[in-house]
Every structure is written in structure tokens, then in C-alpha cells.
Write a protein that holds these residues in place. Sequence first.
Motif, mmCIF file in Angstrom:
data_model
loop_
_atom_site.group_PDB
_atom_site.id
_atom_site.type_symbol
_atom_site.label_atom_id
_atom_site.label_comp_id
_atom_site.label_asym_id
_atom_site.label_seq_id
_atom_site.Cartn_x
_atom_site.Cartn_y
_atom_site.Cartn_z
ATOM 1 N N ALA A 164 27.476 -3.187 -14.274
ATOM 2 C CA ALA A 164 28.636 -3.733 -13.561
ATOM 3 C C ALA A 164 28.503 -3.496 -12.053
ATOM 4 N N LEU A 165 27.902 -2.358 -11.707
ATOM 5 C CA LEU A 165 27.851 -1.933 -10.308
ATOM 6 C C LEU A 165 26.827 -2.736 -9.491
ATOM 7 N N LEU A 166 25.587 -2.798 -9.981
ATOM 8 C CA LEU A 166 24.512 -3.340 -9.137
ATOM 9 C C LEU A 166 24.659 -4.823 -8.796
ATOM 10 N N PRO A 167 25.217 -5.666 -9.690
ATOM 11 C CA PRO A 167 25.399 -7.064 -9.268
ATOM 12 C C PRO A 167 26.366 -7.214 -8.087
ATOM 13 N N ARG A 168 27.134 -6.165 -7.784
ATOM 14 C CA ARG A 168 28.043 -6.233 -6.634
ATOM 15 C C ARG A 168 27.408 -5.672 -5.357
ATOM 16 N N LEU A 169 26.228 -5.097 -5.482
ATOM 17 C CA LEU A 169 25.571 -4.510 -4.306
ATOM 18 C C LEU A 169 24.813 -5.598 -3.559
ATOM 19 N N GLN A 170 25.204 -5.810 -2.308
ATOM 20 C CA GLN A 170 24.533 -6.860 -1.528
ATOM 21 C C GLN A 170 23.296 -6.317 -0.819
ATOM 22 N N SER A 171 23.321 -5.028 -0.516
ATOM 23 C CA SER A 171 22.176 -4.445 0.199
ATOM 24 C C SER A 171 21.004 -4.267 -0.751
ATOM 25 N N ASP A 172 19.844 -4.098 -0.155
ATOM 26 C CA ASP A 172 18.634 -3.756 -0.889
ATOM 27 C C ASP A 172 18.804 -2.322 -1.424
ATOM 28 N N LEU A 173 18.597 -2.123 -2.719
ATOM 29 C CA LEU A 173 18.745 -0.779 -3.295
ATOM 30 C C LEU A 173 17.545 0.112 -2.991
ATOM 31 N N LEU A 174 16.366 -0.510 -2.879
ATOM 32 C CA LEU A 174 15.138 0.291 -2.774
ATOM 33 C C LEU A 174 15.122 1.244 -1.570
ATOM 34 N N PRO A 175 15.511 0.784 -0.360
ATOM 35 C CA PRO A 175 15.509 1.734 0.762
ATOM 36 C C PRO A 175 16.446 2.918 0.510
ATOM 37 N N ALA A 176 17.546 2.694 -0.198
ATOM 38 C CA ALA A 176 18.477 3.797 -0.475
ATOM 39 C C ALA A 176 17.838 4.793 -1.436
ATOM 40 N N LEU A 177 17.125 4.296 -2.448
ATOM 41 C CA LEU A 177 16.470 5.199 -3.400
ATOM 42 C C LEU A 177 15.369 5.999 -2.687
ATOM 43 N N MET A 178 14.602 5.304 -1.830
ATOM 44 C CA MET A 178 13.534 5.979 -1.064
ATOM 45 C C MET A 178 14.146 7.031 -0.137
ATOM 46 N N ALA A 179 15.248 6.657 0.519
ATOM 47 C CA ALA A 179 15.878 7.577 1.482
ATOM 48 C C ALA A 179 16.376 8.841 0.780
ATOM 49 N N CYS A 180 16.849 8.697 -0.472
ATOM 50 C CA CYS A 180 17.287 9.884 -1.228
ATOM 51 C C CYS A 180 16.125 10.850 -1.406
ATOM 52 N N CYS A 181 14.933 10.291 -1.665
ATOM 53 C CA CYS A 181 13.753 11.147 -1.894
ATOM 54 C C CYS A 181 13.249 11.752 -0.592
ATOM 55 N N GLU A 182 13.497 11.081 0.523
ATOM 56 C CA GLU A 182 12.892 11.498 1.797
ATOM 57 C C GLU A 182 13.879 12.194 2.725
ATOM 58 N N GLY A 183 15.097 12.472 2.243
ATOM 59 C CA GLY A 183 16.088 13.159 3.074
ATOM 60 C C GLY A 183 16.582 12.307 4.232
ATOM 61 N N ARG A 184 16.608 10.964 4.040
ATOM 62 C CA ARG A 184 17.027 10.067 5.119
ATOM 63 C C ARG A 184 18.270 9.253 4.758
ATOM 64 N N LEU A 185 19.072 9.768 3.848
ATOM 65 C CA LEU A 185 20.204 8.979 3.358
ATOM 66 C C LEU A 185 21.216 8.675 4.469
ATOM 67 N N ALA A 186 21.266 9.547 5.489
ATOM 68 C CA ALA A 186 22.197 9.323 6.595
ATOM 69 C C ALA A 186 21.916 7.996 7.302
ATOM 70 N N GLU A 187 20.684 7.466 7.160
ATOM 71 C CA GLU A 187 20.340 6.177 7.810
ATOM 72 C C GLU A 187 20.827 4.966 7.018
ATOM 73 N N ILE A 188 21.282 5.181 5.796
ATOM 74 C CA ILE A 188 21.534 4.051 4.888
ATOM 75 C C ILE A 188 23.007 3.650 4.872
ATOM 76 N N GLU A 189 23.219 2.333 4.876
ATOM 77 C CA GLU A 189 24.569 1.802 4.638
ATOM 78 C C GLU A 189 24.469 0.846 3.479
ATOM 79 N N LEU A 190 25.459 0.826 2.635
ATOM 80 C CA LEU A 190 25.429 -0.104 1.503
ATOM 81 C C LEU A 190 26.574 -1.104 1.637
ATOM 82 N N ASP A 191 26.250 -2.387 1.513
ATOM 83 C CA ASP A 191 27.289 -3.427 1.553
ATOM 84 C C ASP A 191 27.548 -3.933 0.139
ATOM 85 N N TRP A 192 28.814 -4.112 -0.154
ATOM 86 C CA TRP A 192 29.228 -4.552 -1.491
ATOM 87 C C TRP A 192 29.991 -5.857 -1.368
ATOM 88 N N THR A 193 29.817 -6.742 -2.337
ATOM 89 C CA THR A 193 30.602 -7.975 -2.319
ATOM 90 C C THR A 193 32.054 -7.659 -2.683
#
Length: 431
Positions: free
Chosen positions: A302-331
Motif C-alpha cells: 500500500a505504501l510504495l505505490p504512493r512514493l513518488q521519490s526514488d526509493l533506492l537512494p534512501a535505502l543506500m543512504a540508510c546504509c551509508e549514514g547519509r539519511l539527512a540528505e534524503i527527502e521523500l515525496d508522496w502522492t
Amino acid sequence: MTKAKDLKVMIVGGGGREHALAWKVAESPMVEKIFCAPGNGGTALETKVENLPLAVDQFALLSEAALKEQVDLIVIGPDNPLADGIVDYLEEKGHKVFGPTKEQARLEWSKSHAKEVMRKLGIPTARYGLFTAKEEALAFARHNEWARVVKADGLAYGKGVFVCSSLEEVEEALNQCFAERAFGASGDQVIIEERLTGEELSIFLLMDGKTLLPMQACQDHKRRYEEDRGPNTGGMGAYSPVPLYDRYRSEIEDQITRPLAEALGRGDFSYRGVLFVGILIADDVPYVLEFNARFGDPETQALLPRLQSDLLPALMACCEGRLAEIELDWTEEKSLCVVACDDGYPATSSKNEAIEIGTIGGDARLFHAGTAISDGKLATNGGRVLAVTGLGKDFEQASDAAYRNLEAITFKGMDYRKDIGWRVNSKCRSK
Ligand code: AMP
Ligand code: GLY
């Protein structure tokens, strides 16, 4: 060197959640190839995706495959491998992995540990006692009329929670844990907690060890039948967003999200991956019922079809300690996901029945779960077979889209709840 657009991702798991993750990651312009281990009949059909015939507990083989295929990121879907330390194992082998370590995932695999963390951080949770023997546990329930929910401390495939109405039911639940050992070692410790009444929702929090980024809220439907009757299941449907979340946003932020974020920032709490927080609102207080160390199923569908942003950079950022750089846009659109299974599920499940799929419209997405391709044909393969997520400007439209598109699908014994989203769909309420 790997160019940012040539990334290879492995997704561990084979359910609807993993299909949704694979589909969403495949949309990323940065990704060249996705391996699902083991995946299902739906992931086998997605562009850029290849299934690998590996089980989620074959850590060494998963690592070998990831090395051979030069995988850049491994995403772990289900709870069991997390509790068994898959992230620790794969990181030790040098892989980049999205998911918590075994110790961090303890928030899911030990309910008493989760309670202890909540107590330390001042997060509201039901009052409770922790027991290792039936007689003490029963005496506690006899003494405290509020103590009517029995929970096996460890992982129990979603079956270790008993919401009881009487002392007799509490005793029966304790017998299952201690005498019958229905949950094995997972039931050696048992929590008895206050039975709360109220509406539930879940939130999903991405964390990179230092910062926290909330995703959106979902509401699951755990009971098998309409009007929330029948046995508990892994989830028969979900919708997003949740109007209840908007009503209690400041309470949830003040009492749950902020204490977690602050503890992360101070280094008093360690977590990387996604934390799924199950919440029940009672008397205007957001009580945490449970933590899960992974995405929900079917909430993810239910969640991911509403995510407009690319998910991959957010997943990578979680692993690399860079989540502060990420913004997620939702429809702004609403989504509503309906799970189809065998009519006897959860007692029975469908295997090797042919699945016919007609045309799925642009207002819906089909996610497979218990499906497989055998002899080139799509067939059922147990459990929750598949789910359709409808999207629309309101929940009525999202629901119409989900149910209309489900009608394009058939398999023998196919069944689904007809009232997913009843709390938010005026057409359901007026029936
Ligand atoms: P859990 O796995 O802890 O989320 O529990 C499964 C389901 O049992 C929840 O979604 C609730 O519907 C119900 N439940 C769990 N804990 C309580 C509680 N303390 N009071 C009432 N219902 C509960
Ligand atoms: N749908 C509930 C869960 O994933 O645990």
C-alpha cells in the motif's frame, strides 16, 4: 568503478513485500539489475529482475551469489533472517546491507527487550509483567483484571499474541506457550499486558544509525474475515495514508518519533534500516503495541505505490549514514491494497492452482506473494497468494480500483475480504 546508474541490488525474501520492493527499486534510473532470492512468480516477470533459487536462511550462498553478481546493495525483507543475524553475516563478508543487525532487530524478536527500550525512552506502551512459568503468570492475571493479552516473547509467525476476554482464555494461551510449547523457545518467556481498546495504525521510520526519516502511515487488517472477525493473519489488506494519523500526528511525534530520533542522535539507541511501529490509540494516547525490524506485509504494497521519490537512494543512504540528505515525496492519492488467498486460509493454503490474469488497469498494481512459475505457467504457491493495490483521489476510488482489478484475476478457491478500508470508505460504512 560502478557508475551510479549501473547498480545491482539483491532483495532477500519471496513475499508481496519483496515484490513491491523489487518493483519500486526497478523504477530507479540508477539500477541496472535486481536479484530476488528467492522471489516469486511476480518478481520473475518484472523488468530488470531475476529470481535466484536461494532460501532466506542460506546466508553463505546468498553472499556467494552477491559476490558473483557484483551486487552493490542487499535489502532484507523478512523477520526471521534478521533475527538470525543475516545482516551481521553479510556485512562481515563485506556487503552493503539494508536492515538492522541481530542486536538491533531484537526490538522485534524479543518483546520484553522492546518493552525495556520503550520504558527507557518514555514511549507509551501497555502495562505488563514478564514470566517464565505458567503459575506465576496466571496469578498475575488473576490479580490484575487489566492483564488479558498474552504474548510469546519471541518470533511466532504472527501467531504468538492472544487477546483474551477471560481468565480461562489467558490460561489456555499460557498452556499453548508453556505446556504445549506451540512456539518452541519463542514461548519460554511470556508477557501478559493490559488489554487496550482503540484503533490501530502503523508508521515506518527509516534510520541510518544517527537520523530518522518517517515514511507514511498505513492501516493493516489482520483478521481474516469481514468486520474484523476470524483468526489473525499476516494481514488481509492495508491502506495509506491514515486519517487517524493526521488526527494524532502531534501525539505520535511527541511521544514516539521524537524520543526515538533524539535517542538515536545521542547514541543511546542504535538502529539502521526500517523500523515498523505498531500503534494503538487509546484515550488519546498513542501506545506502541509492537516494533518490527522490517517493512510490513501487506503495508509495503500500500505504501510504495504512493512514493513518488526514488526509493533506492534512501535505502543506500540508510546504509551509508547519509539519511539527512534524503527527502521523500508522496502522492496525495490514496492507496488501498486487498490480499487474495485460498478460501480456507490461514488453515489451508493454495498450491499449484493455475492463476489467470486479465488486464490490470493503470489505476492499480498487482503484487504477487505465494505464486510460482512452473512449466512456464503461473500457479499458486501457498499462503497469501497475491494482492492488488488500487490508487485514487479518495479511498472510495482507490477501493473501486483495487476490487475492479481483482476481478480480472482468478484461481481455484480464490477469496478476499470485501471490506478493506471500511473505516475510511464512506461506501462501506453506508452499507
Ligand atoms: P502485535 O503482534 O503485538 O502487534 O499484536 C497483534 C495484534 O494483537 C495487534 O495488531 C492488536 O490488534 C492486538 N493486540 C496486541 N497487543 C494488544 C493490547 N495490549 N491490547 C489490545 N490488543 C492488542
Ligand atoms: N502486516 C503485519 C506485518 O507485516 O507484521
